[in-house]
Motif scaffolding. Structure first.
Motif, PDB file in Angstrom:
ATOM      1  N   LEU A 199       0.820  -1.208   0.000  1.00  0.00           N
ATOM      2  CA  LEU A 199       0.000   0.000   0.000  1.00  0.00           C
ATOM      3  C   LEU A 199       0.856   1.261   0.000  1.00  0.00           C
ATOM      4  O   LEU A 199       0.634   2.175  -0.793  1.00  0.00           O
ATOM      5  CB  LEU A 199      -0.941   0.007   1.208  1.00  0.00           C
ATOM      6  CG  LEU A 199      -1.739   1.305   1.421  1.00  0.00           C
ATOM      7  CD1 LEU A 199      -2.565   1.632   0.194  1.00  0.00           C
ATOM      8  CD2 LEU A 199      -2.621   1.194   2.660  1.00  0.00           C
ATOM      9  N   GLU A 200       1.829   1.336   0.897  1.00  0.00           N
ATOM     10  CA  GLU A 200       2.641   2.562   0.989  1.00  0.00           C
ATOM     11  C   GLU A 200       3.399   2.813  -0.309  1.00  0.00           C
ATOM     12  O   GLU A 200       3.395   3.929  -0.843  1.00  0.00           O
ATOM     13  CB  GLU A 200       3.616   2.467   2.155  1.00  0.00           C
ATOM     14  CG  GLU A 200       4.486   3.710   2.294  1.00  0.00           C
ATOM     15  CD  GLU A 200       5.397   3.647   3.502  1.00  0.00           C
ATOM     16  OE1 GLU A 200       6.621   3.834   3.314  1.00  0.00           O
ATOM     17  OE2 GLU A 200       4.893   3.400   4.616  1.00  0.00           O
ATOM     18  N   ALA A 201       4.043   1.778  -0.827  1.00  0.00           N
ATOM     19  CA  ALA A 201       4.797   1.935  -2.065  1.00  0.00           C
ATOM     20  C   ALA A 201       3.891   2.316  -3.226  1.00  0.00           C
ATOM     21  O   ALA A 201       4.230   3.184  -4.043  1.00  0.00           O
ATOM     22  CB  ALA A 201       5.541   0.640  -2.386  1.00  0.00           C
ATOM     23  N   THR A 202       2.709   1.688  -3.306  1.00  0.00           N
ATOM     24  CA  THR A 202       1.776   1.974  -4.384  1.00  0.00           C
ATOM     25  C   THR A 202       1.229   3.394  -4.272  1.00  0.00           C
ATOM     26  O   THR A 202       1.130   4.118  -5.269  1.00  0.00           O
ATOM     27  CB  THR A 202       0.611   0.969  -4.372  1.00  0.00           C
ATOM     28  OG1 THR A 202       1.128  -0.352  -4.458  1.00  0.00           O
ATOM     29  CG2 THR A 202      -0.339   1.217  -5.535  1.00  0.00           C
ATOM     30  N   ALA A 203       0.887   3.806  -3.049  1.00  0.00           N
ATOM     31  CA  ALA A 203       0.319   5.142  -2.839  1.00  0.00           C
ATOM     32  C   ALA A 203       1.316   6.237  -3.197  1.00  0.00           C
ATOM     33  O   ALA A 203       0.966   7.215  -3.859  1.00  0.00           O
ATOM     34  CB  ALA A 203      -0.146   5.287  -1.397  1.00  0.00           C
ATOM     35  N   TYR A 204       2.567   6.076  -2.770  1.00  0.00           N
ATOM     36  CA  TYR A 204       3.568   7.107  -3.050  1.00  0.00           C
ATOM     37  C   TYR A 204       4.054   7.058  -4.497  1.00  0.00           C
ATOM     38  O   TYR A 204       4.384   8.095  -5.078  1.00  0.00           O
ATOM     39  CB  TYR A 204       4.748   6.974  -2.092  1.00  0.00           C
ATOM     40  CG  TYR A 204       4.496   7.641  -0.768  1.00  0.00           C
ATOM     41  CD1 TYR A 204       4.645   9.021  -0.621  1.00  0.00           C
ATOM     42  CD2 TYR A 204       4.072   6.894   0.332  1.00  0.00           C
ATOM     43  CE1 TYR A 204       4.392   9.638   0.588  1.00  0.00           C
ATOM     44  CE2 TYR A 204       3.818   7.511   1.551  1.00  0.00           C
ATOM     45  CZ  TYR A 204       3.986   8.877   1.677  1.00  0.00           C
ATOM     46  OH  TYR A 204       3.723   9.501   2.873  1.00  0.00           O
ATOM     47  N   SER A 205       4.083   5.888  -5.089  1.00  0.00           N
ATOM     48  CA  SER A 205       4.563   5.768  -6.464  1.00  0.00           C
ATOM     49  C   SER A 205       3.522   6.213  -7.476  1.00  0.00           C
ATOM     50  O   SER A 205       3.859   6.826  -8.497  1.00  0.00           O
ATOM     51  CB  SER A 205       4.968   4.316  -6.764  1.00  0.00           C
ATOM     52  OG  SER A 205       6.022   3.901  -5.933  1.00  0.00           O
ATOM     53  N   PHE A 206       2.241   5.915  -7.205  1.00  0.00           N
ATOM     54  CA  PHE A 206       1.193   6.166  -8.196  1.00  0.00           C
ATOM     55  C   PHE A 206       0.130   7.142  -7.722  1.00  0.00           C
ATOM     56  O   PHE A 206      -0.791   7.469  -8.473  1.00  0.00           O
ATOM     57  CB  PHE A 206       0.550   4.840  -8.608  1.00  0.00           C
ATOM     58  CG  PHE A 206       1.539   3.873  -9.199  1.00  0.00           C
ATOM     59  CD1 PHE A 206       2.023   4.051 -10.480  1.00  0.00           C
ATOM     60  CD2 PHE A 206       1.995   2.792  -8.459  1.00  0.00           C
ATOM     61  CE1 PHE A 206       2.945   3.167 -11.032  1.00  0.00           C
ATOM     62  CE2 PHE A 206       2.921   1.902  -8.990  1.00  0.00           C
ATOM     63  CZ  PHE A 206       3.400   2.086 -10.284  1.00  0.00           C
ATOM     64  N   GLY A 207       0.215   7.591  -6.468  1.00  0.00           N
ATOM     65  CA  GLY A 207      -0.686   8.625  -5.988  1.00  0.00           C
ATOM     66  C   GLY A 207      -0.132  10.014  -6.291  1.00  0.00           C
ATOM     67  O   GLY A 207       1.038  10.168  -6.651  1.00  0.00           O
ATOM     68  N   VAL A 208      -0.983  11.008  -6.145  1.00  0.00           N
ATOM     69  CA  VAL A 208      -0.560  12.395  -6.346  1.00  0.00           C
ATOM     70  C   VAL A 208      -0.059  12.942  -5.015  1.00  0.00           C
ATOM     71  O   VAL A 208      -0.829  13.073  -4.062  1.00  0.00           O
ATOM     72  CB  VAL A 208      -1.722  13.269  -6.864  1.00  0.00           C
ATOM     73  CG1 VAL A 208      -1.276  14.731  -6.968  1.00  0.00           C
ATOM     74  CG2 VAL A 208      -2.203  12.772  -8.221  1.00  0.00           C
ATOM     75  N   VAL A 209       1.220  13.253  -4.952  1.00  0.00           N
ATOM     76  CA  VAL A 209       1.817  13.870  -3.763  1.00  0.00           C
ATOM     77  C   VAL A 209       2.038  15.340  -4.100  1.00  0.00           C
ATOM     78  O   VAL A 209       2.964  15.667  -4.857  1.00  0.00           O
ATOM     79  CB  VAL A 209       3.142  13.193  -3.377  1.00  0.00           C
ATOM     80  CG1 VAL A 209       3.699  13.828  -2.102  1.00  0.00           C
ATOM     81  CG2 VAL A 209       2.945  11.691  -3.189  1.00  0.00           C
ATOM     82  N   PRO A 210       1.196  16.245  -3.606  1.00  0.00           N
ATOM     83  CA  PRO A 210       1.294  17.649  -4.012  1.00  0.00           C
ATOM     84  C   PRO A 210       2.686  18.248  -3.882  1.00  0.00           C
ATOM     85  O   PRO A 210       3.149  18.969  -4.775  1.00  0.00           O
ATOM     86  CB  PRO A 210       0.287  18.343  -3.091  1.00  0.00           C
ATOM     87  CG  PRO A 210      -0.735  17.293  -2.819  1.00  0.00           C
ATOM     88  CD  PRO A 210       0.039  16.025  -2.727  1.00  0.00           C
ATOM     89  N   ALA A 211       3.375  17.963  -2.795  1.00  0.00           N
ATOM     90  CA  ALA A 211       4.715  18.528  -2.604  1.00  0.00           C
ATOM     91  C   ALA A 211       5.667  18.073  -3.705  1.00  0.00           C
ATOM     92  O   ALA A 211       6.537  18.845  -4.146  1.00  0.00           O
ATOM     93  CB  ALA A 211       5.257  18.137  -1.234  1.00  0.00           C
ATOM     94  N   VAL A 212       5.513  16.850  -4.166  1.00  0.00           N
ATOM     95  CA  VAL A 212       6.343  16.341  -5.256  1.00  0.00           C
ATOM     96  C   VAL A 212       5.898  16.938  -6.583  1.00  0.00           C
ATOM     97  O   VAL A 212       6.717  17.369  -7.401  1.00  0.00           O
ATOM     98  CB  VAL A 212       6.283  14.803  -5.300  1.00  0.00           C
ATOM     99  CG1 VAL A 212       7.039  14.262  -6.518  1.00  0.00           C
ATOM    100  CG2 VAL A 212       6.845  14.212  -4.021  1.00  0.00           C
ATOM    101  N   TYR A 213       4.592  16.992  -6.800  1.00  0.00           N
ATOM    102  CA  TYR A 213       4.055  17.546  -8.043  1.00  0.00           C
ATOM    103  C   TYR A 213       4.473  19.006  -8.221  1.00  0.00           C
ATOM    104  O   TYR A 213       4.732  19.453  -9.340  1.00  0.00           O
ATOM    105  CB  TYR A 213       2.527  17.423  -8.035  1.00  0.00           C
ATOM    106  CG  TYR A 213       1.873  17.851  -9.335  1.00  0.00           C
ATOM    107  CD1 TYR A 213       1.828  16.980 -10.417  1.00  0.00           C
ATOM    108  CD2 TYR A 213       1.311  19.110  -9.469  1.00  0.00           C
ATOM    109  CE1 TYR A 213       1.241  17.368 -11.611  1.00  0.00           C
ATOM    110  CE2 TYR A 213       0.715  19.500 -10.660  1.00  0.00           C
ATOM    111  CZ  TYR A 213       0.690  18.620 -11.727  1.00  0.00           C
ATOM    112  OH  TYR A 213       0.112  19.009 -12.912  1.00  0.00           O
ATOM    113  N   ASN A 214       4.574  19.747  -7.121  1.00  0.00           N
ATOM    114  CA  ASN A 214       4.932  21.168  -7.175  1.00  0.00           C
ATOM    115  C   ASN A 214       6.422  21.424  -6.929  1.00  0.00           C
ATOM    116  O   ASN A 214       6.830  22.573  -6.739  1.00  0.00           O
ATOM    117  CB  ASN A 214       4.099  21.939  -6.142  1.00  0.00           C
ATOM    118  CG  ASN A 214       2.621  21.895  -6.463  1.00  0.00           C
ATOM    119  OD1 ASN A 214       2.202  22.155  -7.577  1.00  0.00           O
ATOM    120  ND2 ASN A 214       1.817  21.537  -5.463  1.00  0.00           N
ATOM    121  N   ASP A 215       7.202  20.356  -6.910  1.00  0.00           N
ATOM    122  CA  ASP A 215       8.659  20.463  -6.768  1.00  0.00           C
ATOM    123  C   ASP A 215       9.106  21.027  -5.423  1.00  0.00           C
ATOM    124  O   ASP A 215      10.176  21.639  -5.317  1.00  0.00           O
ATOM    125  CB  ASP A 215       9.254  21.318  -7.899  1.00  0.00           C
ATOM    126  CG  ASP A 215       9.107  20.660  -9.269  1.00  0.00           C
ATOM    127  OD1 ASP A 215       9.181  19.410  -9.323  1.00  0.00           O
ATOM    128  OD2 ASP A 215       8.916  21.382 -10.258  1.00  0.00           O
TER     129      ASP A 215
END
Length: 244
Positions: free
Chosen positions: A43-59
């Protein structure tokens, strides 16, 4: 709260809702293979790998190398097929099963798929706009399903829907009452949810708004809004009395 069970709304243009069923199947398979624990708890790996993480999306942040599998923009699509738990999955899929077929019928197979994915993208972008530095991954089909709900409400408000209220009381109500209550609940939760609530309410609002706008331009030619092609009760009574 309530659970939708079925609606009295036959398909008019399609023989079968292939896209709706396929979307449900994909969501269920992703859950079984990557989240349920049957084939390993990822779950954790799937959520972080394929979920939208705003902080990552916005650099504002970067993912660990083992989670950085796809471009951040691609997660706007993939997050829609990852669910954090069984109830999360079942709730979304029930709404999609009951209401998705008629929206697919009104739009056509391909346009419904585009509509569904765009509603999910809009939901993620609104969530990202409100929580730009969040490092919690956004997952689930709720935003896309919210778009389906908005479209159904605009297309078929007069249709009768069976719902299970408080998990045990079956009621048959018009869609306008059932879905309007759901919409108002989402808006209310924007202001009433506490800090521990992990539901992405702004994503629901984004999906609703996108669905309401997109159905206006993506529905088939000749498909009317608000059940305007259905006869009213007064017209039905008048017709019956005239035949006597």
């Amino acid at each position: 709260m309530f659970i939708p069970l079925s609606d009295a709304n036959a398909l008019r243009h399609l023989r079968f809702q292939y896209v709706t069923v396929t979307l449900i199947a994909i969501n269920m398979l992703v859950y079984v293979f990557f989240v349920s624990g049957v084939f390993g708890d990822a779950l954790e790996a799937t959520a972080y790998s394929f979920g939208v993480v705003p902080a990552v999306y916005n650099d504002y942040a970067t993912l660990p190398e083992e989670y950085d599998l796809i471009p951040a923009w691609a997660t706007l699509i993939t997050y829609q097929f990852v669910h954090g738990g069984f109830l999360h999955l079942v709730g979304n899929m029930l709404f999609l099963w009951v209401f998705g077929d008629n929206v697919e019928d009104a739009l056509g197979h391909f346009r419904f798929l585009v509509f569904y994915l765009l509603c999910g993208v809009a939901a993620a972008l609104v969530h990202d706009l409100v929580h730009p530095t969040s490092e919690v991954p956004l997952v689930g089909a709720s935003g896309a399903v919210s778009g389906v709900i908005a479209a159904y409400l605009m297309l078929h408000p007069r249709v009768q829907v069976w719902v299970l209220v408080l998990w045990r009381v079956p009621l048959r109500l018009r869609a306008v009452w059932v879905l309007s209550f759901w919409v108002l609940l989402q808006v209310g939760m924007l202001f009433g949810a506490d800090e521990q609530d992990n539901t992405a309410w702004w994503a629901h609002i984004g999906g609703l708004a996108a669905g309401a706008v997109l159905v206006l331009v993506m529905r088939r030619p000749g498909v009317v809004l608000f059940d305007r092609d259905l006869p009213r009760v007064s017209q039905l009574r008048g017709g019956r009395s005239g035949q006597r």
